[in-house]
Write a protein that holds these residues in place. Structure first.
Motif, PDB file in Angstrom:
ATOM      1  N   THR A 149       0.839  -1.199   0.000  1.00 22.58           N
ATOM      2  CA  THR A 149       0.000   0.000   0.000  1.00 22.58           C
ATOM      3  C   THR A 149       0.875   1.251   0.000  1.00 22.58           C
ATOM      4  O   THR A 149       1.800   1.377   0.824  1.00 22.58           O
ATOM      5  CB  THR A 149      -0.924   0.021   1.236  1.00 22.58           C
ATOM      6  OG1 THR A 149      -1.755  -1.144   1.208  1.00 22.58           O
ATOM      7  CG2 THR A 149      -1.810   1.259   1.229  1.00 22.58           C
ATOM      8  N   ASN A 162       1.099   5.678  -0.348  1.00 23.75           N
ATOM      9  CA  ASN A 162       0.415   6.931  -0.065  1.00 23.75           C
ATOM     10  C   ASN A 162       0.792   7.949  -1.141  1.00 23.75           C
ATOM     11  O   ASN A 162       1.857   8.581  -1.059  1.00 23.75           O
ATOM     12  CB  ASN A 162       0.798   7.446   1.320  1.00 23.75           C
ATOM     13  CG  ASN A 162       0.079   8.731   1.689  1.00 23.75           C
ATOM     14  OD1 ASN A 162      -0.918   9.086   1.079  1.00 23.75           O
ATOM     15  ND2 ASN A 162       0.603   9.427   2.681  1.00 23.75           N
ATOM     16  N   VAL A 200       3.376   2.520   2.655  1.00 21.21           N
ATOM     17  CA  VAL A 200       2.739   2.578   3.975  1.00 21.21           C
ATOM     18  C   VAL A 200       2.907   1.260   4.720  1.00 21.21           C
ATOM     19  O   VAL A 200       3.279   1.224   5.897  1.00 21.21           O
ATOM     20  CB  VAL A 200       1.240   2.920   3.842  1.00 21.21           C
ATOM     21  CG1 VAL A 200       0.555   2.911   5.207  1.00 21.21           C
ATOM     22  CG2 VAL A 200       1.055   4.263   3.153  1.00 21.21           C
ATOM     23  N   ASN A 249      -4.884   6.316  -0.529  1.00 22.78           N
ATOM     24  CA  ASN A 249      -3.909   5.221  -0.509  1.00 22.78           C
ATOM     25  C   ASN A 249      -4.238   4.194  -1.583  1.00 22.78           C
ATOM     26  O   ASN A 249      -5.416   3.884  -1.830  1.00 22.78           O
ATOM     27  CB  ASN A 249      -3.892   4.539   0.854  1.00 22.78           C
ATOM     28  CG  ASN A 249      -3.105   5.336   1.885  1.00 22.78           C
ATOM     29  OD1 ASN A 249      -2.546   6.383   1.586  1.00 22.78           O
ATOM     30  ND2 ASN A 249      -3.059   4.831   3.113  1.00 22.78           N
TER      31      ASN A 249
END
Length: 496
Positions: free
Chosen positions: A202, A204, A215, A263
């Protein structure tokens, strides 16, 4: 002037006369298909490319339509039909993989002097979210941790060991390209798989062309170094991230772009799922206040770090977990085109029949299995079970010969039901709308760079079942859509 008017009058009379069968040739469905192929071959779309087609009756030796049917072409994911058919035919539709949780050594005074062992048998569905009444990786690991605790164990003087030795350690086909291996669709088939060897990365996103920080990964993979070079692109541009890694790396390299906005997550492949399985169980045991003296390990990890580790000669079973039946796994594989499952289907029969544990041995085993059914393989040169390798080669006749032979097998119904239906399901759900192909043609699709293919079955106008394979290689997408052109052929072939 009179002669001219008389000539005109004769022409009008001839035009108004009924035309006979000799004066007008009605094209048969086979002729229409051939004309369509001829027009493609002479068009800029295929000026530098190739098309191959084979249509056969499953009940006779008739070859209904052929074009380049003996030419070896790249099949992409239609090759999954070959690997899944082989597994069903060799193992049976009710075959189940077994994964065991074991311990070595002895338990005394709440102390296990030995190791906890997760022993795989190549099950590609272990810990997957796809199947009802089957635990996902979190539920499975928590159950295992509780069962170990229930034995009265408070301390383990040893390790948690992920045993993926059922398949050879070299889990990646030598025909796969570097850009595929770290992504989810490039996950290798290990002797011990978990969560389909999938993790989510993930990011950002920031402003346009600025760095997009990583992340987290889910599941957590703290024992790998992550090199993040992902940048932020414009909104709506989608997933443009490549993840580079192999089973022998301790580094995950992430490059490309994510769209600006919230995100954004992409899918990667866990480089060593046996190590992950051991790590996650180790973590859950510690959460239950079980002390463990050594770090979790797998065979790959032990070899990389030169750690001496011997598999125990004797062990005690704590738990056994059966996979869903093979017919259910095959259905998921062909409906959703899951490469991991297809690779496991290629390798498993070779192991069960004592033909070898490597990909090369599995390919040789596949040929031997089909030779017993009278299927010959001139032109077959395959590198994997999923079709991901660009170097794969199969002739349209190879494919239809396998499909035809499969029609006679006890497991045919399970195989047939696993293939997506045009206009109804899978990757062909949007094809053939408002045509007779809808609900009739069962077709597995295949697509990699410069390749588009479909193979499967359909019912002809006379009620006879046919099998077919059509492949386009090295077409020029500037002059047309490969999907649309093959869709037209599928619509035409149901008129045979």
């Amino acid at each position: 002037m009179k002669l001219f008017l008389l000539s005109i009058f004769k022409i009008i009379l001839l035009q108004n006369q009924p035309q006979t069968a000799d004066s007008v040739k009605v094209l048969s469905p086979k002729d229409v298909i051939q004309r369509k192929i001829d027009s493609l071959v002479t068009s800029p779309f295929l000026e530098n490319g190739f098309i191959g087609l084979s249509i056969k009756s499953v009940n006779s030796d008739l070859n209904i339509v052929e074009y380049n049917a003996k030419k070896s072409l790249t099949p992409a994911s239609t090759l999954k039909l070959v690997s899944s058919a082989t597994a069903l035919m060799a193992l049976g539709s009710d075959f189940k993989y077994t994964t065991t949780l074991e311990y070595s050594g002895e338990i005394k005074d709440s102390i296990l002097t030995g190791n906890i062992i997760i022993k795989g048998s190549g099950d590609p569905s272990l810990g997957s979210w796809r199947f009802k009444n089957q635990p996902d990786y979190k539920q499975l690991t928590e159950n295992w941790a509780k069962k170990i605790k229930s034995l009265g164990i408070k301390e383990i003087r040893g390790r948690v060991f992920g045993d993926g030795s059922f398949f050879d350690e070299n889990v990646i086909s030598d025909g796969w390209i570097w850009g595929d291996m770290g992504n989810y669709y490039g996950a290798g088939a290990y002797g011990l798989n978990m969560n389909e060897n999938l993790y989510w990365a993930t990011f950002n996103p920031a402003k346009y062309m600025e760095n997009a920080p990583l992340v987290k990964t889910a599941p957590d993979l703290p024992y790998y170094t992550k090199i993040n070079r992902v940048l932020t692109d414009k909104a709506g541009t989608g997933d443009q991230v490549n993840i580079y890694s192999t089973p022998y790396q301790d580094v995950l390299i992430m490059e490309g772009f994510v769209p600006t906005g919230d995100n954004f997550s992409v899918k990667g492949s866990i480089p060593d799922p046996a190590l992950f399985s051991a790590f996650f169980l180790h973590k859950k045991l510690e959460e239950l206040n079980v002390k463990i003296s050594e770090s979790p390990i797998s065979i790959l990890e032990a070899n990389k770090k030169n750690i001496s580790f011997q598999k125990p000669l004797q062990s005690t079973t704590i738990d056994s977990l059966l996979s869903p039946p093979l017919k259910d796994l095959v259905k998921e594989c062909n409906l959703h085109s899951i490469n991991l499952y297809a690779e496991a289907f290629l390798k498993t029969p070779s192991i069960i029949l004592n033909l070898g544990s490597t990909t090369d041995a599995a390919v040789k085993g596949l040929k031997q299995i089909w030779l017993t059914k009278g299927v010959k393989f001139e032109g077959l040169k395959i590198k994997d079970g999923s079709g991901l390798a660009p170097a794969n080669g199969i002739t349209p006749n190879n494919m239809t010969d396998i499909l035809k032979a499969m029609f006679l097998e006890k497991s045919f119904d399970a195989f047939y039901e696993s293939i997506p239906v045009v206009g109804v399901s899978g990757t062909v759900a949007n094809l053939g709308k408002k045509s007779k192909a809808v609900g009739n043609v069962h077709a597995k699709s295949g697509s990699i760079d410069g390749v588009k293919a479909y193979s499967g079955y359909f019912t002809a106008r006379n009620g006879e079942m046919m099998c077919f394979s059509m492949m386009l290689n090295k077409y020029n997408s500037d002059f047309g859509s490969a999907t649309k052109e093959l869709e037209k052929l599928m619509i035409l072939m149901v008129e045979l």
